[in-house]
Design a protein around this motif. Sequence first.
Motif, mmCIF file in Angstrom:
data_model
loop_
_atom_site.group_PDB
_atom_site.id
_atom_site.type_symbol
_atom_site.label_atom_id
_atom_site.label_comp_id
_atom_site.label_asym_id
_atom_site.label_seq_id
_atom_site.Cartn_x
_atom_site.Cartn_y
_atom_site.Cartn_z
ATOM 1 N N LYS A 96 5.330 18.513 1.490
ATOM 2 C CA LYS A 96 5.164 19.496 2.567
ATOM 3 C C LYS A 96 3.726 19.557 3.091
ATOM 4 N N PRO A 97 2.713 19.596 2.217
ATOM 5 C CA PRO A 97 1.346 19.587 2.743
ATOM 6 C C PRO A 97 1.026 18.317 3.531
ATOM 7 N N PHE A 98 1.552 17.171 3.082
ATOM 8 C CA PHE A 98 1.299 15.921 3.793
ATOM 9 C C PHE A 98 1.934 15.945 5.180
ATOM 10 N N GLU A 99 3.178 16.378 5.267
ATOM 11 C CA GLU A 99 3.870 16.391 6.559
ATOM 12 C C GLU A 99 3.270 17.430 7.499
ATOM 13 N N ARG A 100 2.762 18.519 6.949
ATOM 14 C CA ARG A 100 2.081 19.510 7.784
ATOM 15 C C ARG A 100 0.787 18.913 8.352
ATOM 16 N N TYR A 101 0.089 18.157 7.550
ATOM 17 C CA TYR A 101 -1.151 17.510 7.997
ATOM 18 C C TYR A 101 -0.871 16.481 9.096
ATOM 19 N N VAL A 102 0.205 15.746 8.959
ATOM 20 C CA VAL A 102 0.583 14.728 9.938
ATOM 21 C C VAL A 102 0.975 15.362 11.267
ATOM 22 N N GLY A 103 1.725 16.460 11.201
ATOM 23 C CA GLY A 103 2.197 17.110 12.420
ATOM 24 C C GLY A 103 3.139 16.205 13.194
ATOM 25 N N ASN A 104 2.974 16.167 14.501
ATOM 26 C CA ASN A 104 3.850 15.361 15.360
ATOM 27 C C ASN A 104 3.197 14.067 15.840
ATOM 28 N N ASP A 105 2.034 13.738 15.278
ATOM 29 C CA ASP A 105 1.375 12.498 15.664
ATOM 30 C C ASP A 105 2.177 11.296 15.176
ATOM 31 N N LEU A 106 1.992 10.174 15.832
ATOM 32 C CA LEU A 106 2.583 8.927 15.363
ATOM 33 C C LEU A 106 1.706 8.394 14.233
ATOM 34 N N VAL A 107 2.296 8.256 13.063
ATOM 35 C CA VAL A 107 1.505 7.934 11.875
ATOM 36 C C VAL A 107 2.052 6.698 11.170
ATOM 37 N N PHE A 108 1.141 5.810 10.794
ATOM 38 C CA PHE A 108 1.454 4.716 9.886
ATOM 39 C C PHE A 108 0.969 5.144 8.509
ATOM 40 N N SER A 109 1.924 5.295 7.587
ATOM 41 C CA SER A 109 1.618 5.763 6.243
ATOM 42 C C SER A 109 1.573 4.563 5.295
ATOM 43 N N TYR A 110 0.400 4.305 4.707
ATOM 44 C CA TYR A 110 0.187 3.120 3.880
ATOM 45 C C TYR A 110 0.551 3.422 2.427
ATOM 46 N N ILE A 111 1.466 2.620 1.882
ATOM 47 C CA ILE A 111 2.038 2.866 0.561
ATOM 48 C C ILE A 111 1.719 1.692 -0.356
ATOM 49 N N ALA A 112 1.258 1.990 -1.573
ATOM 50 C CA ALA A 112 0.728 0.959 -2.469
ATOM 51 C C ALA A 112 1.774 0.389 -3.423
ATOM 52 N N ILE A 113 2.961 0.106 -2.944
ATOM 53 C CA ILE A 113 3.923 -0.616 -3.763
ATOM 54 C C ILE A 113 3.527 -2.087 -3.767
ATOM 55 N N ARG A 114 3.433 -2.671 -4.963
ATOM 56 C CA ARG A 114 2.978 -4.043 -5.090
ATOM 57 C C ARG A 114 4.110 -5.047 -4.850
ATOM 58 N N ALA A 115 3.711 -6.306 -4.675
ATOM 59 C CA ALA A 115 4.689 -7.367 -4.431
ATOM 60 C C ALA A 115 5.549 -7.641 -5.660
ATOM 61 N N ASP A 116 5.073 -7.247 -6.862
ATOM 62 C CA ASP A 116 5.847 -7.474 -8.082
ATOM 63 C C ASP A 116 6.664 -6.247 -8.491
ATOM 64 N N GLU A 117 6.803 -5.279 -7.601
ATOM 65 C CA GLU A 117 7.601 -4.092 -7.903
ATOM 66 C C GLU A 117 8.348 -3.616 -6.655
ATOM 67 N N VAL A 118 8.891 -4.552 -5.916
ATOM 68 C CA VAL A 118 9.574 -4.198 -4.663
ATOM 69 C C VAL A 118 10.827 -3.359 -4.911
ATOM 70 N N HIS A 119 11.272 -3.296 -6.173
ATOM 71 C CA HIS A 119 12.445 -2.489 -6.510
ATOM 72 C C HIS A 119 12.131 -0.996 -6.490
ATOM 73 N N ARG A 120 10.841 -0.633 -6.520
ATOM 74 C CA ARG A 120 10.474 0.777 -6.577
ATOM 75 C C ARG A 120 10.616 1.433 -5.216
ATOM 76 N N LYS A 121 10.805 2.719 -5.237
ATOM 77 C CA LYS A 121 10.966 3.482 -4.001
ATOM 78 C C LYS A 121 9.762 4.382 -3.796
ATOM 79 N N GLY A 122 9.082 4.215 -2.702
ATOM 80 C CA GLY A 122 7.975 5.086 -2.367
ATOM 81 C C GLY A 122 8.454 6.265 -1.553
ATOM 82 N N TYR A 123 7.543 7.172 -1.313
ATOM 83 C CA TYR A 123 7.867 8.313 -0.465
ATOM 84 C C TYR A 123 8.032 7.841 0.975
#
Length: 264
Positions: A96-123
């Motif tokens: 909730k705090p993250f989405e409030r900070y983003v607001g309605n802007d167009l955002v690219f959210s960078y997620i640190a899932i590695r190439a050896d763990e593509v099975h994991r689910k990020g936010y």
Amino acid sequence: MSQPRVRHILSLSGGKDSTALAIYMRDRVPEMEYVFCDTGEELPETYAYLRKIEAFLGKNITVLNPDRPFSHYLDIYRGVLPDAKTRWCTRMLKIKPFERYVGNDLVFSYIAIRADEVHRKGYISSKSNITPVYPFIDDGITKTDVYRILEESGIGFPDYYKWRSRSGCYFCFFQRRIEWVGLLENHPDLFDKARGFEKFDPETGERFTWNQRESLDELSRPERMEEIKASRQNCLKNEEKKGLIDIFFEDNNDDDQPCLICHL
């Protein structure tokens, strides 16, 4: 009509992967915004590590706070502690705090899932204006590369990795028993605070504990702590024989993986 602005945001957890991603992206996306969702229940080592990251990046990390403290939401949920199925702490204190900070802007959210763990689910937000980006997957960055990035930058690993395998709140329910022991030995005040959140109703037998199988009172008994330490040493010896030992005590048999907005 004005066009919504486009933003690039990387959410840091105080853990190794998101830190390595911030280092990796520093010169690739100069306009990157760095944020940290502070639950108010973090380890002191996390704050110290974030200061090191800030110094390396040459940018301030924006701290996002929840509307109310953890104890407020615990009262709303009638003392039911968050667990792997509900994860209300992640929703209320992080997302909730993250989405409030983003607001309605167009955002690219960078997620640190590695190439050896593509099975994991990020936010991945349900908000249509937030697009996830996975640089490590795109560029084939693995755990070995993450270690190298951290070492070559001079930042290294957070101090809590000496006794803990993940970032996140000091009372995170994904902690293993040996990590609870580590919390008691390194931060007895925080262990006691976490223990204070547990509840037991003698009339109904209902228990609200961080671990489904034993309370922190039970875990902190000297004989139980020695059992946990002995079990951990046996596991390390077996892993070493098989060539599987790692500097972190990761357990690939975990069915429930933490939400990556908390633990990268």
